[in-house]
Design a protein around this motif. Structure first.
Motif, short mmCIF file in Angstrom:
data_model
loop_
_atom_site.label_atom_id
_atom_site.label_comp_id
_atom_site.label_asym_id
_atom_site.label_seq_id
_atom_site.Cartn_x
_atom_site.Cartn_y
_atom_site.Cartn_z
N GLY A 151 0.90 -1.22 0.26
CA GLY A 151 -0.32 -0.47 -0.10
C GLY A 151 0.59 1.43 0.31
N TYR A 152 1.91 0.98 -0.37
CA TYR A 152 2.91 2.36 -0.49
C TYR A 152 3.45 2.60 -1.48
N GLU A 153 2.79 3.43 -2.66
CA GLU A 153 3.01 3.38 -4.10
C GLU A 153 4.29 4.57 -3.97
N ILE A 154 5.34 3.83 -4.16
CA ILE A 154 6.19 5.15 -4.64
C ILE A 154 5.72 6.26 -5.39
N ASP A 155 6.54 7.43 -5.19
CA ASP A 155 5.15 8.61 -6.57
C ASP A 155 6.77 9.29 -7.09
N HIS A 156 7.53 9.86 -6.16
CA HIS A 156 8.76 11.09 -5.97
C HIS A 156 9.85 10.75 -5.56
N MET A 157 10.87 10.98 -6.14
CA MET A 157 12.16 10.78 -5.64
C MET A 157 12.99 11.97 -5.78
N ARG A 158 14.06 12.36 -4.44
CA ARG A 158 15.19 12.89 -4.13
C ARG A 158 17.00 12.38 -4.57
N GLU A 159 17.57 12.63 -5.26
CA GLU A 159 18.79 11.70 -5.15
C GLU A 159 19.87 13.11 -4.82
N GLN A 160 20.99 12.81 -4.71
CA GLN A 160 22.25 13.85 -3.76
C GLN A 160 23.54 12.47 -4.35
N ILE A 161 24.12 13.77 -5.22
CA ILE A 161 25.06 12.86 -5.14
C ILE A 161 26.59 14.07 -4.51
N PHE A 162 27.59 12.82 -4.46
CA PHE A 162 28.68 13.18 -3.94
C PHE A 162 29.55 12.47 -4.00
N ALA A 163 30.85 14.02 -4.44
CA ALA A 163 32.46 12.41 -4.91
C ALA A 163 33.24 12.70 -3.74
N ARG A 164 33.75 12.10 -3.36
CA ARG A 164 35.04 11.67 -2.26
C ARG A 164 36.19 10.60 -2.51
N ALA A 165 36.98 10.57 -1.48
CA ALA A 165 38.37 9.93 -1.26
C ALA A 165 37.23 8.44 -0.34
N GLU A 208 41.77 5.60 -6.40
CA GLU A 208 40.07 5.64 -6.95
C GLU A 208 39.03 6.28 -6.13
N PRO A 209 38.37 7.40 -6.27
CA PRO A 209 37.23 7.89 -5.82
C PRO A 209 36.09 7.33 -5.97
N VAL A 210 35.19 7.60 -4.95
CA VAL A 210 33.69 7.05 -5.14
C VAL A 210 33.16 7.65 -4.99
N VAL A 211 31.50 7.14 -5.53
CA VAL A 211 30.49 8.44 -5.87
C VAL A 211 29.32 8.19 -4.88
N GLU A 212 29.14 8.83 -3.72
CA GLU A 212 27.49 8.67 -2.73
C GLU A 212 26.75 9.13 -3.43
N LEU A 213 25.99 8.06 -2.97
CA LEU A 213 24.41 8.34 -3.36
C LEU A 213 23.53 8.53 -2.11
N HIS A 214 22.38 9.76 -2.06
CA HIS A 214 22.09 9.40 -1.06
C HIS A 214 20.00 10.07 -1.90
N ARG A 215 19.13 8.29 -1.40
CA ARG A 215 17.72 8.42 -2.47
C ARG A 215 17.03 8.91 -1.21
N THR A 216 15.78 9.72 -1.07
CA THR A 216 14.86 10.08 -1.04
C THR A 216 13.57 10.00 -1.34
N PHE A 266 14.95 5.39 2.74
CA PHE A 266 16.16 6.48 2.59
C PHE A 266 17.51 5.40 2.13
N ALA A 267 17.94 5.45 1.53
CA ALA A 267 19.20 4.95 1.11
C ALA A 267 20.48 5.46 0.89
N ILE A 268 21.49 4.83 0.77
CA ILE A 268 22.67 5.85 0.97
C ILE A 268 23.47 4.66 -0.24
N GLY A 269 24.03 5.09 -1.09
CA GLY A 269 24.87 3.39 -2.37
C GLY A 269 26.18 4.32 -2.51
N VAL A 270 27.14 3.99 -2.62
CA VAL A 270 29.27 4.22 -2.81
C VAL A 270 28.99 3.42 -4.09
N HIS A 271 29.60 4.55 -5.24
CA HIS A 271 30.09 3.75 -6.06
C HIS A 271 31.08 4.13 -6.39
#
Length: 263
Positions: free
Chosen positions: A187-201, A216-224, A235-240
């Motif tokens: 019953g929780y249909e997703i509707d919209h998201m916010r993604e923030q991206i950061f580059a760091r060591a 090599e650096p990584v790209v960190e993603l925050h997804r709400t 709320f998700a945190i990704g490290v790419h």
């Protein structure tokens, strides 16, 4: 005159670029090159370290020295979350990236652990929870073949996911359609998201886990992720690994002035 390790590194680099050693293929063990007369153990080791520093190979314990993928994966933007992919089909986000990149995949290339933890500050803030509140953390490591590409940890309120497939630690997506389909069915249909991206060591632990070459650096993603009424359901945190993705976004260009005129 170039040192022996440099000559060997250049010879191996030429073979890599010519396709003699294909992306994902392991280079010969150091012992084999020593036996073939390419130099001493220290010479071959220095040559391999040079190739790693130049971004041509990755080295890790248990996997040896492997030729890096030359073409990064497409990391789609809006298109990877198309509801038709996961609601009506079984194409979860990381699989959508592989399909768009023309690359093979296996569902078990996503492994995971699930635990109930005290929410870190960023997670509490995203979910609007008080300090000390507990959430479910679903941590995934995603690989392409044997090479890790990224980690992604999703945090959920217990009342949204308790007893669902999301808290099942079985490797691979959480059943058909993955986590978003589980939320949809609850019953929780997703509707919209916010993604923030950061580059760091990268941290030392991230470098080991993602098998990154030195520096090599990584790209960190925050997804709400929100429902239509503004409820945060993930709320998700990704490290790419920075070199393993090309981030791609298609979107309609806004015209706020015209929108105001029409209102």
């Amino acid at each position: 005159m170039a040192p022996k390790w440099r000559e060997l590194a250049d010879k191996l680099a030429e073979r890599i670029r010519a396709g003699v050693y294909a992306p994902g293929e392991q280079l010969p063990h150091i012992r084999k090159l020593v036996e073939d007369g390419e130099g001493s153990k220290s010479t071959v080791h220095a040559a391999y370290k040079a190739l790693e520093a130049e971004g041509l190979v990755t080295s890790s314990r248990g996997h040896g020295t492997v030729v890096r993928q030359h073409v990064p994966l497409k990391r789609l933007g809006i298109a990877r979350y198309d509801k038709a992919k996961w609601r009506d089909g079984d194409e979860v986000a990381f699989i959508a990236d592989r399909v768009a990149s023309g690359r093979a995949y296996r569902r078990n290339e996503q492994t995971q652990t699930v635990s109930r933890v005290e929410a870190p500050p960023a997670v509490s803030a995203a979910h609007g929870l008080p300090e000390g509140a507990e959430v479910y953390a679903r941590a995934r490591l995603v690989k392409e073949g044997e090479q890790p590409t990224h980690t992604l940890t999703s945090y959920y309120r217990p009342e949204h996911v308790e007893g669902t497939r999301i808290v099942d630690p079985t490797p691979g997506p959480a059943g058909r359609g993955g986590g978003f389909r589980v939320l949809y069915d609850a019953g929780y249909e997703i509707d919209h998201m916010r993604e923030q991206i950061f580059a760091r060591a990268a941290t030392p632990d991230e470098s080991r886990l993602l098998q990154l070459p030195p520096g090599e650096p990584v790209v960190e993603l925050h997804r709400t992720t929100f429902t239509a009424d503004g409820t945060v359901v993930e709320f998700a945190i990704g490290v790419h690994a920075a070199s393993r993705f090309a981030w791609e976004y298609d979107f309609k260009v806004p015209d706020s002035a015209r929108d105001k005129e029409g209102s």
